[in-house]
Each structure stands twice: as C-alpha cells, then as structure tokens.
Scaffold this active site. Structure first.
Site, PDB file in Angstrom:
ATOM      1  N   LEU A   1       0.632  -1.177  -0.073  1.00 25.80           N
ATOM      2  CA  LEU A   1      -0.061   0.124   0.124  1.00 25.80           C
ATOM      3  C   LEU A   1       0.887   1.366   0.040  1.00 25.80           C
ATOM      4  O   LEU A   1       0.813   2.044   1.113  1.00 25.80           O
ATOM      5  CB  LEU A   1      -0.796   0.095   1.139  1.00 25.80           C
ATOM      6  CG  LEU A   1      -2.137  -1.144   1.118  1.00 25.80           C
ATOM      7  CD1 LEU A   1      -2.557  -1.212   2.759  1.00 25.80           C
ATOM      8  CD2 LEU A   1      -2.927  -1.159   0.231  1.00 25.80           C
TER       9      LEU A   1
ATOM     10  N   ASP B   1       3.068  -5.507  -9.868  1.00 25.40           N
ATOM     11  CA  ASP B   1       2.113  -5.965  -9.191  1.00 25.40           C
ATOM     12  C   ASP B   1       0.612  -5.725  -9.541  1.00 25.40           C
ATOM     13  O   ASP B   1       0.144  -4.800 -10.169  1.00 25.40           O
ATOM     14  CB  ASP B   1       2.059  -5.591  -7.741  1.00 25.40           C
ATOM     15  CG  ASP B   1       1.065  -5.867  -6.718  1.00 25.40           C
ATOM     16  OD1 ASP B   1       1.098  -7.056  -6.115  1.00 25.40           O
ATOM     17  OD2 ASP B   1       0.288  -5.172  -6.348  1.00 25.40           O
TER      18      ASP B   1
ATOM     19  N   GLU C   1       2.244  -9.734 -12.302  1.00 24.12           N
ATOM     20  CA  GLU C   1       1.192 -10.770 -11.660  1.00 24.12           C
ATOM     21  C   GLU C   1      -0.287 -10.518 -12.176  1.00 24.12           C
ATOM     22  O   GLU C   1      -0.921  -9.202 -12.038  1.00 24.12           O
ATOM     23  CB  GLU C   1       1.220 -10.325 -10.139  1.00 24.12           C
ATOM     24  CG  GLU C   1      -0.109 -11.089  -9.605  1.00 24.12           C
ATOM     25  CD  GLU C   1      -0.345 -10.507  -8.160  1.00 24.12           C
ATOM     26  OE1 GLU C   1      -0.607 -11.331  -7.104  1.00 24.12           O
ATOM     27  OE2 GLU C   1      -0.453  -9.153  -7.936  1.00 24.12           O
TER      28      GLU C   1
END
Length: 497
Positions: A203, A331, A356
C-alpha cells in the site's frame, strides 16, 4: 516425454515406480540443436524414481517442522532455536540424494541400445560464476542457430512474514547472494521498497522514501557483484495518500510525487462496509474511468493521465539509476490495461519484466499478453493450481487442461512458473493460506517446474527450508541438461497413478 530418434528405438526400461509415485506427465524431451549428435539421446526420464528417492531420503517428520532459516547474528532479536534445529535436522548434502535420484539420463547414440548411462551426481565445488549472464552483458556466447538463449531462474527473495522486518530481510538477502549464484539463480525479486501504509509494502505512499535504504542498496550491490539481476516489485495499480483532501474529503492528497484526486479513477469503489461509496465523489475533479479491475483497499491510479505516466516513468528510472535495480515485477496488473505496462517498460528498458496477472483463464491471460505486446512475462497461475491438485490427488491428467491449465500449452515463452509465493504461502492479514502442500509435495512441484521450459521461480521459504538441497540438485540437473525457456517438449502421457 522422450526423445524421438531418427531411427525408432524402444526406450530403455526403467524399474517400476512405487505405487502413487508415477509422474508420467512430466516426462519430456529437451531438444537443443547445439548438441547435434547427442540431442536424440538426451532423456529426462525417471522422475517417479527420483521423487521416491527424495521422499525416502527425508526424515519421517520432515513435514512436521515448518521451514525456517537459522537465526542471523545481527545483534537484534533472533528467530530462536527452533529454526536452527529444523535446519540441522533436514540438512543433507546434494551428493547424498543425487546417486539414487534418477532425474537425468545421459547417453550417446552408441550406447542408447544398451540403455542410458546414469549421470546424476552433482558436485558442490562448482566455481562461483563471477561473470554476469550474457543476457545482462549483451555478450552472447557462441552457439548454433536456434539454440536456447540461456536459462533464467528467478528467486522470490522474501515471504509475507519477513516483509515486516526489512532490516533482517535485506541483511539475509545480501548474505545469500553467493550461494544463490552458485546454485544457478540468475535473478532475485525484491519486495516493494517504498514507504507504505502496511508494513509489507503493498500500500505504497511516498515512492521515494525507502525503508532501510542503506541495507537495501547493500543487498542490491551484493546481487550485482554475484552476477545476479536484482528485480524490484513495483505497485502501480493503487496508492495511499498522506493527507485528507479538502476537495474529496477523502485520502486523495498524495505526496512524493504530489497528486490530487485528479490522479484517481472516477469509479474507484471502497471496501466493505463502504462498498456503496466512491473514493472520489462525483462532484470532484476525478480522473478517467478505470481501465481494469477495482482494488477497494486503496485508491486506483488513473493511468490515462499524462502526468501520472510521466511520474511513474521517472520513478522507475530512478529505481534503476539510483538504487541499482535492473528488472521489474509489476504487481496486480489486472487493475489497469496491459498497454500501460508495455509503455512503462519501453520507456525504462529493464533487462526483464514479469507481471502478476492473477488468473488461469487462457483467454484472459492471452488477451492481457496481447494488450501489453508481450513486453512482460506473467506468472503461470494455471500451472501452479493444476500441478498442486495433480500432486495432491496423484492424477496428472489434470495437467492436460489446455484452457485453465499450464501456459506451456499456449505461450511458454511468456510464462514464469512457480509453486508458491508470498500470497499463497504463510499467514497474513488476508488470512489466505494456500500453500502448495507438504514438504515432499513441494519437492514434486519443483521436480516439475525445474525440469521443464519457461522461467522457473523458486520461493524464499523453500530455498531456506528443508527442500534447499533438493532445489540445488534439480537446478544443477537443469543446467547440465541445458534446459531453458526456449527448450521444446512434448507430452507422452497424462494420467492418474
């Protein structure tokens, strides 16, 4: 699979496998033109016998002790004696496993009729490769046309629990680089380095503020000195803000780089129990609509915005030039269109990139690869889940699924294969524990991915745990057999038992 000689010959008969140890699907042929005379005699057979030998060589309680690395003498808190005892209990030299592990059978055409000659002993005295891989230096060695371009073996250098202790993580990574290079690992995947709202780094807030930067740079330098390409995990789908915005009354006032709600997609929805609320209200100057799936746990970035694009590119270049990273792991790329990943790669020129895209649906994976112009490889979730079920149920017919199964069926050049990662293994706040299996089942998984084409990824817990020597042995066999991303293969049989 097996070789198909120019003159048909019956393959050598191997001892029958113990019940439940057959692994017919993974028998395959790696054809490399640079071995013109011997190519039809290179047989990767006997994985069933190898797995039986590996299982027999492990202590009966191998699955009862969770793999943990021995404690480091860093002056701080240590992991405690249990990790050291576990490591000592399972430690075995590769030589103790290899003679009975019939993973590689090498033969010349002259000896093929008499049966393959076993060559599975692996020396631990392999000299550390100080020269960087040719795909990094650009100094391609002499080879025959059409031969594989060299292998690529990735190691994920962390697990979920270790992410919250960057001091220990970076120190341990730096210490492991020589052993990883000796084993044949060519790239190490580092976690997201930026300041984050969560201790794991997924985050991110201020991109240029790095946790334990000095130790991080030391670990990156250790990788480069060992000839290993350092890869960094970059989270570009979403971002957390430092302050509440006066315009949106939400956390959309970002710092470093400085953004407002204009950098957030207009249709970003919050998580339960506020799933009916948008991060950026309709009466604000929000960005464009999302080009991918919504991530409710943080505001989604508007990748259509030219300022956002320029800031992302500047930061990626900074990670390369100032920190020393040479490859990227992107990501959650389901959160934005694939063409943006392609654009960022073209503008920053990493040595390698993998994304990903958390899906095993062939149409969705192929669609994303096409939209990104295949600038990035993707993790092969289809293989991971089908292989796990095949090993669990002793039924390798599951691997024959060409639509929800391995990317080997349709795009092996774009696949990065793996058994576990930080999401599937370990305890974390999502409460997802989806580990591949027991210690022995994980060894079976590595026997599959390290004996096949594509680009395999070794997980940190497995490298630091009881399967370390199994992985080292399989990597050496992979190197000796000249298996790489461009190797060819065929399926002999996929069945139960």
């Amino acid at each position: 699979s097996s070789a198909t000689p120019s003159r048909a010959r019956a393959p050598a008969r191997l001892p029958s496998s113990p019940p439940g140890k057959a692994l017919s699907w993974v028998l395959h042929r790696m054809m490399t033109p640079q071995r013109a005379q011997a190519r039809n005699a290179l047989l990767l057979l006997g994985l069933a016998q190898a797995l039986a030998a590996l299982s027999a060589s492990m202590p009966a309680d191998a699955g009862s002790c969770r793999p943990r690395a021995p404690p480091l003498q860093t002056g701080g808190a240590q992991n405690g004696p249990r990790g050291a005892v576990c490591g000592a209990r399972h430690a075995q030299a590769p030589e103790a496993i290899a003679p009975s592990a019939r993973l590689v059978f090498l033969a010349t055409p002259a000896t093929l009729d008499a049966g393959p000659q076993i060559s599975a002993r692996v020396s631990t005295a392999t000299k550390l490769k100080q020269r960087r891989p040719f795909w990094v230096t650009g100094e391609e060695p002499e080879r025959e046309a059409g031969a594989p371009q060299g292998d690529f073996v990735l190691l994920q250098g962390f697990d979920w629990k270790l992410l919250s202790d960057r001091r220990t993580l970076y120190t341990r990574l730096a210490a492991e680089m020589p052993a990883l290079a000796e084993a044949g690992v060519t790239s190490v995947w580092f976690p997201p380095p930026s300041e984050s709202a969560d201790p794991q780094g997924y985050l991110p807030g201020r991109w240029y503020v790095l946790s334990n930067r000095t130790l991080l740079e030391a670990a990156v330098s250790a990788a480069r000195e060992a000839g290993i390409v350092p890869m960094v995990d970059v989270v570009l789908n979403h971002r957390t803000a430092m302050r509440i915005s006066e315009n949106s009354s939400g956390w959309t006032d970002f710092e470093g780089p400085d953004w407002g709600e204009w950098a957030i997609v207009a249709d970003d929805w919050k998580c339960h129990p506020e799933e009916h609320l948008k991060t950026c209200p309709d009466n604000c100057t929000c960005g464009a609509l999302d080009t991918g799936e919504n991530a409710c746990y943080a505001p989604d970035i508007d990748h259509t915005n030219p300022t956002v694009q320029a800031d992302i590119i500047e930061w990626l270049r900074w990670l390369r030039t100032d920190i020393g990273f040479e490859a990227f792991r992107f990501d959650n790329t389901k959160g934005y269109a694939g063409n943006y990943t392609n654009y960022y790669i073209q503008q920053t020129d990493p040595l390698f990139a993998v994304s990903e895209f958390y899906d095993s649906n062939r149409n969705l994976v192929s669609g994303w690869l096409d939209s990104s112009s295949k600038a990035s490889a993707v993790f092969d979730f289809g293989l991971r889940y089908k292989l796990r079920e095949s090993v669990k149920h002793d039924d390798f017919s599951l691997m024959m699924d060409e639509w929800m199964g391995p990317m080997l069926w349709y795009d092996q050049d774009s696949a990065v294969t793996f058994t576990d990662n930080h999401d599937t293994a370990g305890d974390h706040h999502f409460e997802i524990t989806d580990v591949f299996g027991t210690t022995n089942q994980i060894a079976v998984g590595y026997a599959m991915i390290l004996s096949h084409p594509s680009r395999p990824c070794v997980f940190w817990q497995d490298w630091m745990g009881p399967n370390r020597n199994v992985i080292r042995t399989l990597l050496k066999i992979r190197e000796n057999a000249n298996i790489g991303p461009a190797s060819t293969w065929r399926v002999v049989e996929g069945r139960r038992g």
